[in-house]
Design a protein around this motif. Sequence first.
Motif, mmCIF file in Angstrom:
data_model
loop_
_atom_site.group_PDB
_atom_site.id
_atom_site.type_symbol
_atom_site.label_atom_id
_atom_site.label_comp_id
_atom_site.label_asym_id
_atom_site.label_seq_id
_atom_site.Cartn_x
_atom_site.Cartn_y
_atom_site.Cartn_z
ATOM 1 N N ILE A 186 0.829 -1.198 0.000
ATOM 2 C CA ILE A 186 0.000 0.000 0.000
ATOM 3 C C ILE A 186 0.867 1.253 0.000
ATOM 4 O O ILE A 186 2.055 1.208 0.289
ATOM 5 C CB ILE A 186 -0.937 0.041 1.228
ATOM 6 N N SER A 187 0.221 2.375 -0.298
ATOM 7 C CA SER A 187 0.902 3.666 -0.242
ATOM 8 C C SER A 187 0.891 4.178 1.200
ATOM 9 O O SER A 187 0.102 3.729 2.035
ATOM 10 C CB SER A 187 0.187 4.668 -1.140
ATOM 11 N N TYR A 188 1.746 5.144 1.460
ATOM 12 C CA TYR A 188 1.766 5.768 2.786
ATOM 13 C C TYR A 188 0.411 6.396 3.113
ATOM 14 O O TYR A 188 -0.045 6.378 4.250
ATOM 15 C CB TYR A 188 2.866 6.824 2.864
ATOM 16 N N ALA A 189 -0.240 6.951 2.104
ATOM 17 C CA ALA A 189 -1.508 7.641 2.331
ATOM 18 C C ALA A 189 -2.584 6.695 2.851
ATOM 19 O O ALA A 189 -3.433 7.078 3.666
ATOM 20 C CB ALA A 189 -1.973 8.303 1.034
ATOM 21 N N MET A 190 -2.561 5.444 2.411
ATOM 22 C CA MET A 190 -3.583 4.488 2.838
ATOM 23 C C MET A 190 -3.479 4.139 4.310
ATOM 24 O O MET A 190 -4.465 3.754 4.945
ATOM 25 C CB MET A 190 -3.491 3.200 2.009
ATOM 26 N N LEU A 191 -2.290 4.263 4.871
ATOM 27 C CA LEU A 191 -2.067 3.805 6.241
ATOM 28 C C LEU A 191 -2.893 4.592 7.262
ATOM 29 O O LEU A 191 -3.180 4.096 8.341
ATOM 30 C CB LEU A 191 -0.576 3.900 6.589
ATOM 31 N N THR A 192 -3.306 5.795 6.898
ATOM 32 C CA THR A 192 -4.050 6.621 7.851
ATOM 33 C C THR A 192 -5.395 6.000 8.218
ATOM 34 O O THR A 192 -5.938 6.300 9.286
ATOM 35 C CB THR A 192 -4.295 8.035 7.283
ATOM 36 N N THR A 193 -5.948 5.136 7.367
ATOM 37 C CA THR A 193 -7.249 4.535 7.659
ATOM 38 C C THR A 193 -7.152 3.105 8.185
ATOM 39 O O THR A 193 -8.172 2.503 8.523
ATOM 40 C CB THR A 193 -8.157 4.537 6.418
ATOM 41 N N PHE A 194 -5.943 2.555 8.269
ATOM 42 C CA PHE A 194 -5.791 1.171 8.720
ATOM 43 C C PHE A 194 -6.426 0.963 10.093
ATOM 44 O O PHE A 194 -7.175 0.004 10.317
ATOM 45 C CB PHE A 194 -4.301 0.800 8.762
ATOM 46 N N ASN A 195 -6.131 1.854 11.039
ATOM 47 C CA ASN A 195 -6.671 1.709 12.395
ATOM 48 C C ASN A 195 -8.194 1.742 12.417
ATOM 49 O O ASN A 195 -8.820 1.119 13.288
ATOM 50 C CB ASN A 195 -6.143 2.813 13.302
ATOM 51 N N LEU A 196 -8.789 2.477 11.505
ATOM 52 C CA LEU A 196 -10.242 2.604 11.495
ATOM 53 C C LEU A 196 -10.902 1.290 11.085
ATOM 54 O O LEU A 196 -11.924 0.893 11.656
ATOM 55 C CB LEU A 196 -10.652 3.747 10.574
ATOM 56 N N PHE A 197 -10.307 0.602 10.133
ATOM 57 C CA PHE A 197 -10.806 -0.729 9.757
ATOM 58 C C PHE A 197 -10.577 -1.725 10.892
ATOM 59 O O PHE A 197 -11.460 -2.536 11.213
ATOM 60 C CB PHE A 197 -10.117 -1.211 8.481
ATOM 61 N N MET A 198 -9.390 -1.681 11.501
ATOM 62 C CA MET A 198 -9.079 -2.619 12.579
ATOM 63 C C MET A 198 -9.971 -2.403 13.797
ATOM 64 O O MET A 198 -10.380 -3.354 14.461
ATOM 65 C CB MET A 198 -7.611 -2.483 12.992
ATOM 66 N N SER A 199 -10.284 -1.144 14.090
ATOM 67 C CA SER A 199 -11.122 -0.880 15.256
ATOM 68 C C SER A 199 -12.524 -1.463 15.068
ATOM 69 O O SER A 199 -13.137 -1.954 16.021
ATOM 70 C CB SER A 199 -11.190 0.619 15.541
#
Length: 323
Positions: A145-158
């Motif tokens: 993934i790109s760096y930009a995508m990482l900002t939403t990773f926690n939201l999916f995991m939560s």
Amino acid sequence: MSKYRDPILKLITDERPNYISGQTIAEKLNISRMTVKKVIDQLKAEGISIDSVHNKGHRLNTFPNTWHTSIVQSVLTHQPLFDIIHCYDSVASTQLEAKHLLVDHDEPMLIISDTQTEGRGRFKRPWQSSKGKGLWMSLVLRPQISYAMLTTFNLFMSLAIRDAIQAYVDEDVKIKWPNDIYIGEKKICGFLTEMVANADGIEAVICGIGININQTTSDWDDEIRQIATSIKIESGQSIERYTFLETLISHIAKRYHQFLTSSFKSIKEEYVAASNIWHRQLRFTEGKRQFYGKVIEIDDEGFLHVVDTTGTIHRLMSADIEL
């Protein structure tokens, strides 16, 4: 300790709730039945509940109250999210252990420990990891993934963690953006995500998760007791941790696939409904800056929009929020 201990325990676990004969185990592992018997006697001596019946074989009666790599592998057979699984009795922290293992491994990994001596949450806050009472683990994932995508990773995991806990309790399980899970005004789970990257991009994402499962109020000091809860406290019953782990990883696999294939916008409505940060005055800390305000919205990139007491609007990627 016999090198056949884990393979035999996995075979017995794979067959649950049925029996597997000593002869079948011996043939599968190309060993003698005497070796099988010795290892099973050793497992029983360790406290693992195995029923052995003449002409029927051996059966795992109940899951033990400690983590065993072979049992976790069996339980997660149908959730091939990880190539490597490590279980420990005790580590400093599963996050630190994951970073050490990254040196020699390129595969996705799951690291679990029965206790942590130096468990930490966000902002390096101490995390009490009661032995045998919770789930203390780290996931090592390898998303392209790109760096930009990482900002939403926690939201999916939560959402994944929320869904898993909700399956065991009646009270609404809520998300405090971006890394905490609550029931009412008490925290039941915290997690943090760290990135390993180089000039070419993201090498790995390490997600450390701590969930209170079977603690009672007597497991915490007065300060923690006021702000923490557990699945057992909320449900009124003890929770089988292997079964909960299977539930959790199933939800994580689902949300991780969504993360890789969809935008946050696709789950935004669901996330907003699951959040506990609306219509209340909150204290926000971002680095050295601190202010009071109310959340206006979460945008399609997962950033939080907050209006402070002076009317200034802030767009936050990560912050500490006090309810």
